[in-house]
Design an enzyme around this catalytic site. Structure first.
Site, mmCIF file in Angstrom:
data_model
loop_
_atom_site.group_PDB
_atom_site.id
_atom_site.type_symbol
_atom_site.label_atom_id
_atom_site.label_comp_id
_atom_site.label_asym_id
_atom_site.label_seq_id
_atom_site.Cartn_x
_atom_site.Cartn_y
_atom_site.Cartn_z
ATOM 1 N N HIS A 67 0.772 -1.118 -0.021
ATOM 2 C CA HIS A 67 0.025 0.013 -0.148
ATOM 3 C C HIS A 67 0.814 1.387 -0.143
ATOM 4 O O HIS A 67 0.237 2.238 -0.358
ATOM 5 C CB HIS A 67 -0.864 -0.066 1.125
ATOM 6 C CG HIS A 67 -0.075 0.436 2.355
ATOM 7 N ND1 HIS A 67 0.521 -0.659 3.313
ATOM 8 C CD2 HIS A 67 0.033 1.592 3.138
ATOM 9 C CE1 HIS A 67 1.078 -0.155 4.267
ATOM 10 N NE2 HIS A 67 0.590 1.165 4.193
ATOM 11 N N ARG A 68 2.063 1.194 0.252
ATOM 12 C CA ARG A 68 2.879 2.593 0.491
ATOM 13 C C ARG A 68 2.851 3.031 -0.900
ATOM 14 O O ARG A 68 3.093 2.464 -1.854
ATOM 15 C CB ARG A 68 4.348 2.128 0.998
ATOM 16 C CG ARG A 68 4.049 1.780 2.555
ATOM 17 C CD ARG A 68 5.572 1.656 3.058
ATOM 18 N NE ARG A 68 5.487 1.094 4.171
ATOM 19 C CZ ARG A 68 5.498 1.958 5.471
ATOM 20 N NH1 ARG A 68 5.439 3.181 5.292
ATOM 21 N NH2 ARG A 68 5.324 1.432 6.889
#
Length: 362
Positions: A207-208
């Site tokens: 998700h980063r």
């Protein structure tokens, strides 16, 4: 003593669970403010119900936006809340935009700020989380560190006098939920369609911003997961889904089976059922370590350097730069046979946090 906890994202809700339970054992007043930074039900509501957290006293409903927009809206919304509550402590958690906004709002109103999970450093200034955690530590009055390494970082920045070693509250909740899962006291989690809980699989999350905002990098990482010889249960964060759609990257391909984010107990069960973890999440790196599963981290650095000891966690910033065989060997390796130490504490950190807050003059 009156404490206002400011939370807004999934990892903070997990940390809030043991803190809320610890406050409930005392006569102290604990006020929960949810900024709404994570507004998806899979990343918010299920954690309140699944971990037994009291419903927020205040919900700001901030939602998404750029870092500046989200931080600014949260700061503006928090000002009147903290002005009305006038707590003895404002407790902020982790390294999100809600963390920084909560610290700034409190400092501007001369309210004492305590930062839970202080002292973590990736030393990667391109990460928005790094900006948030460094700025919050330097603004806060009390720094509640999870590890000895975090204490060393704080000392090197001249913050030792404000720092207290309390341990990691994530251990409190992880071990409690692990035990309830193993005892059959938790309902089965929903793995992605096509994943057989009785057969080997890898659990993955991503998700980063550094892994999802650039279409070429995202495609490379997805292709690396898709090429693995073991089914990959990819629990797709809304950010990942949105960026994949934006860049035209198909998530369901090869070995990948896509599912929704899981409630915390479901995530613990999924890790325990897996043969390993591939992630860019700081929290999941640590949970894999605590639960005895090998982790491959899709980043060039980690704040949780203790997980690297003994090969429990391996950093792979670019699977595309490895040979196919080397990537497969790394991602599918078995858990080390070496024992694990307890660098994150003994599962009683939340109680220590309450004791430190109550005994520290404001």
């Amino acid at each position: 003593m009156k404490v206002v906890s400011i939370v807004g994202a999934r990892p903070q809700l997990v940390k809030l669970a043991p803190m809320a339970a610890a406050f409930a054992e005392t006569a102290h007043r604990h006020v929960i403010v949810h900024t709404g930074q994570h507004y998806d039900a899979d990343l918010s509501d299920v954690f309140f119900s699944g971990l037994g957290i009291p419903q927020p006293d205040v919900h700001l409903g901030i939602g998404s936006g750029t870092h500046g927009e989200q931080t600014g809206r949260t700061l503006a919304a928090l000002d009147p809340v903290l002005a009305a509550e006038k707590p003895d402590w404002v407790l902020v958690y982790g390294d999100t935009n809600s963390t920084l906004a909560g610290a700034l709002s409190a400092v501007k109103q001369h309210l004492p700020v305590a930062h839970l999970e202080a002292g973590l450093r990736s030393f990667n200034r391109a990460m928005p989380e790094e900006h948030n955690r460094v700025l919050t530590d330097h603004a806060a009055d009390l720094l509640l560190a999870p590890t000895e390494e975090a204490m060393r970082h704080l000392a090197s920045e001249g913050l030792a006098a404000r720092a207290r070693m309390v341990g990691d509250v994530m251990v409190d909740v992880c071990l409690r939920v692990r035990d309830s899962v193993l005892a059959g006291q938790q309902p089965p989690g929903e793995l992605p369609e096509g994943i057989d809980a009785g057969a080997p699989y890898l659990l993955a999350t991503m998700h980063r911003a550094e892994n999802t905002d650039d279409g070429k990098r995202l495609a490379t990482l997805v292709e690396a997961l898709a090429a693995l010889p073991v089914p990959v249960a990819l629990l797709a964060h809304p950010r990942l889904v949105a960026r994949a759609d934006e860049h035209g990257v198909k998530l369901t391909q090869g070995a990948i089976r896509v599912g929704r984010p899981l409630p915390y107990a479901g995530m613990v069960r999924a890790v325990l059922g897996s043969v390993g973890v591939v992630t860019d999440s700081g929290g999941l790196q640590k949970e894999a370590y605590l639960l005895g599963r090998a982790c491959t981290t899709l980043r060039p650095e980690t704040e949780w350097s203790e997980t690297l000891d003994g090969g429990w966690n391996v950093l792979v910033p670019d699977p595309g730069a490895m040979t196919a065989d080397a990537w497969v060997r790394t991602a599918t390796r078995e858990a080390p046979t070496a024992g694990r130490t307890e660098p994150y504490g003994d599962g009683r950190a939340a109680r220590r946090v309450v004791e430190v807050l109550a005994s520290t003059p404001t």
